[in-house]
Write an enzyme that holds these catalytic residues in place. Structure first.
Site, PDB file in Angstrom:
ATOM      1  CB  SER A  88      -6.120  -4.710  -9.757  1.00 41.48           C
ATOM      2  OG  SER A  88      -6.459  -3.365  -9.536  1.00 41.48           O
ATOM      3  CE  LYS A 115      -4.387   0.344   0.747  1.00 39.23           C
ATOM      4  NZ  LYS A 115      -5.371  -0.340   0.016  1.00 39.23           N
TER       5      LYS A 115
HETATM    6  N1  GLU Z   1      -7.040   0.033  -3.173  1.00 43.80           N
HETATM    7  C1  GLU Z   1      -7.819  -1.128  -3.428  1.00 43.80           C
HETATM    8  C2  GLU Z   1      -7.882  -2.014  -2.197  1.00 43.80           C
HETATM    9  O1  GLU Z   1      -7.716  -1.568  -1.092  1.00 43.80           O
HETATM   10  C3  GLU Z   1      -7.397  -1.852  -4.695  1.00 43.80           C
HETATM   11  C4  GLU Z   1      -5.997  -2.371  -4.720  1.00 43.80           C
HETATM   12  C5  GLU Z   1      -5.564  -2.898  -6.093  1.00 43.80           C
HETATM   13  O2  GLU Z   1      -6.353  -2.945  -7.009  1.00 43.80           O
HETATM   14  O3  GLU Z   1      -4.388  -3.245  -6.184  1.00 43.80           O
HETATM   15  O4  GLU Z   1      -8.181  -3.169  -2.274  1.00 43.80           O
END
Ligand code: GLU
Length: 474
Positions: free
Chosen positions: A365, A107
């Site tokens: 994704s 993250k």
């Molecule tokens: N930010 C999103 C999550 O917390 C998506 C993360 C992604 O697609 O890599 O799951």
């Protein structure tokens, strides 16, 4: 969020982990290795904002390298700090394992309030952040792949992709360095709605599970269930729309930054989103609704399903005793603290955990990343072939029955799948299968206190298997 809260978010994630670990027989060392954050890059870089130079504080945490690339969004928020990013990265590891997306968790966070910057300034910040990641080898299709999160979207992802390209233009797989890109820049159809759609599939599956509905004393099916939604960002708005349009659920209250509104007969959600856009970004005054005393009051309403879709630490030990929902669907990451969870579980509330319920985003994704690596749109090879095969079938049936099918039916029956159909179908399959795995774990082990622990156990099982396959753990 204050620093104290952010620390307790990481503490909360780790406490949940420790509790779930007691339901497994995994050795202490392997549990410790799964729990710790493998690498964090904390950076401070200068960006010219107007006439002055501002020092921007940012992070990227890679929680687990047991699978590569690592994966997770980038958050733009003034309360971002190292512990928050680490907690969110850890959740990504468990999330990916639960939905069988072959990545480690990561993250990123940039400590800014994006509303205070112009588009041009945000672009400069995003490009500089990306350059820092490239410099430290913290981004790449096989290394670490960012995506949107709170405060970012496809626009930021396009800037990241373009910056990466300008350094690594010769990398034929460069498009896989980031997901959530605009469709015309190597993105995939269905990514923007993916998290909200996944939340819907997950809750629908729960509501279709007889034993689950018996536990909370509700009838089967999502149709007609009363729902309260907190947050109208990307996740909350798609969740609400799809739950209402496809699930026929009744959304009785909505809470946002500016306040909360209520209507017992149900709020026309699509209409509300249009109203907010034309009403200077406020839901207050939406015809037919009454304003609640505060935005927090919505969390305490009598309802079947409460969907917190904003930020972490929304339901705490303080307000949990007053929560009356029978089901809590965690569309946001970490909205219920571990202390609040204990209170809610005692009250018999079913909490569908973030690490499963909001995994639709990273699932799509993954599809986008696969599309980028294969350099081809899903459906391109088989769409016409399938369509022709269905046509032949329809022709044969017409011949055998001596009846001809109407034009609209023919169109419906002979259609080959487009990219969006395949993405939605893959997402639905993922959410349904993972729910069944978590539910089975929960059902088969009466000691497990709730769905979060069951989800953790499922994740720990899969991650420890990976370690075994790597030869690290016999
Ligand atoms: N930010 C999103 C999550 O917390 C998506 C993360 C992604 O697609 O890599 O799951």
């Amino acid at each position: 969020m204050s620093k104290a809260n952010a620390e307790s978010f990481l503490g909360s994630v780790n406490r949940n982990f420790d509790k779930a670990a007691t339901y497994t027989e995994l050795p202490k060392g392997i549990l410790e290795q799964i729990k710790v954050c493998n690498a964090v890059y904390e950076m401070k870089f200068p960006v010219r904002i107007g006439d002055e130079i501002q020092v921007i504080h940012a992070f990227r945490a890679q929680h687990s390298h047991h699978r590569l690339p690592t994966k997770g969004g980038i958050r733009y928020n003034e309360h971002v700090d190292k512990e928050e990013v680490e907690a969110l990265a850890a959740l990504m590891t468990y999330k990916c394992a639960i939905v069988d997306v072959p990545f480690g968790g990561a993250k990123g966070g940039v400590k800014i309030n994006p509303k205070l910057y112009s588009e041009y300034q945000l672009e400069r910040i995003t490009r500089r952040y990306t350059t820092e990641l490239i410099r430290k080898n913290f981004i790449g299709p096989g290394i670490d792949v960012p995506a949107p999160d709170y405060g970012t979207g496809s626009r930021e992802m396009a800037w990241i992709y373009d910056t990466y390209l300008s350094f690594r233009g010769g990398d034929i797989d460069a498009a896989g360095c980031v997901t959530g890109k605009p469709i015309n820049q190597n993105g995939i159809r269905g990514r923007t709605e993916a998290t909200g759609r996944g939340v819907y599939y997950g809750l629908r599956e729960l509501c279709d599970t007889a034993e689950a509905m018996k536990r909370v004393g509700l009838p089967l099916g999502i149709a007609g269930k009363t729902v309260v939604i907190q947050g109208l960002g990307n996740v909350g708005s798609y969740t609400g729309s799809i739950m209402q349009l496809e699930g026929k659920a009744r959304i009785i209250a909505v809470s946002e930054y500016e306040g909360a509104i209520y209507r017992e007969e149900g709020i026309d959600f699509e209409e509300l989103l249009r109203y907010r856009a034309s009403n200077k970004g406020s839901i207050i005054g939406f015809p037919g609704t009454t304003a609640l005393s505060s935005r927090e009051a919505a969390l305490e309403l009598e309802c079947d399903i409460l969907v917190p879709a904003a930020l972490e630490n929304q339901i705490t030990e303080e307000n949990a005793p007053r929560v009356k929902a029978k089901i809590i669907g965690e569309a946001a990451n970490g909205p219920v603290t571990s202390g609040a969870e204990e209170i809610l579980l005692k009250k018999g509330v079913l909490i569908v955990p973030d690490m499963y319920l909001n995994a639709g985003g990273v699932t799509v994704s993954y599809f986008e990343w696969l599309k980028n690596l294969s350099h081809m749109r899903f459906g391109r090879m088989e769409k016409r072939f399938d369509s022709n095969t269905y046509s032949n079938f329809v022709g044969l049936i017409e011949k055998l029955t001596q009846q001809s099918i109407g034009e609209r039916e023919r169109e419906f029956l002979t259609r080959g799948a487009d990219e969006i159909d395949l993405v939605r179908s893959g997402l639905e399959e993922t959410m349904v299968t993972s729910f069944q795995q978590i539910w089975e774990t929960f059902r088969q082990n009466p000691k497990i206190d709730g769905l979060r622990s069951a989800a953790f156990v499922t994740a720990l099982d899969k991650i420890s298997n990976d370690y075994a396959n790597l030869g690290i753990f016999p």
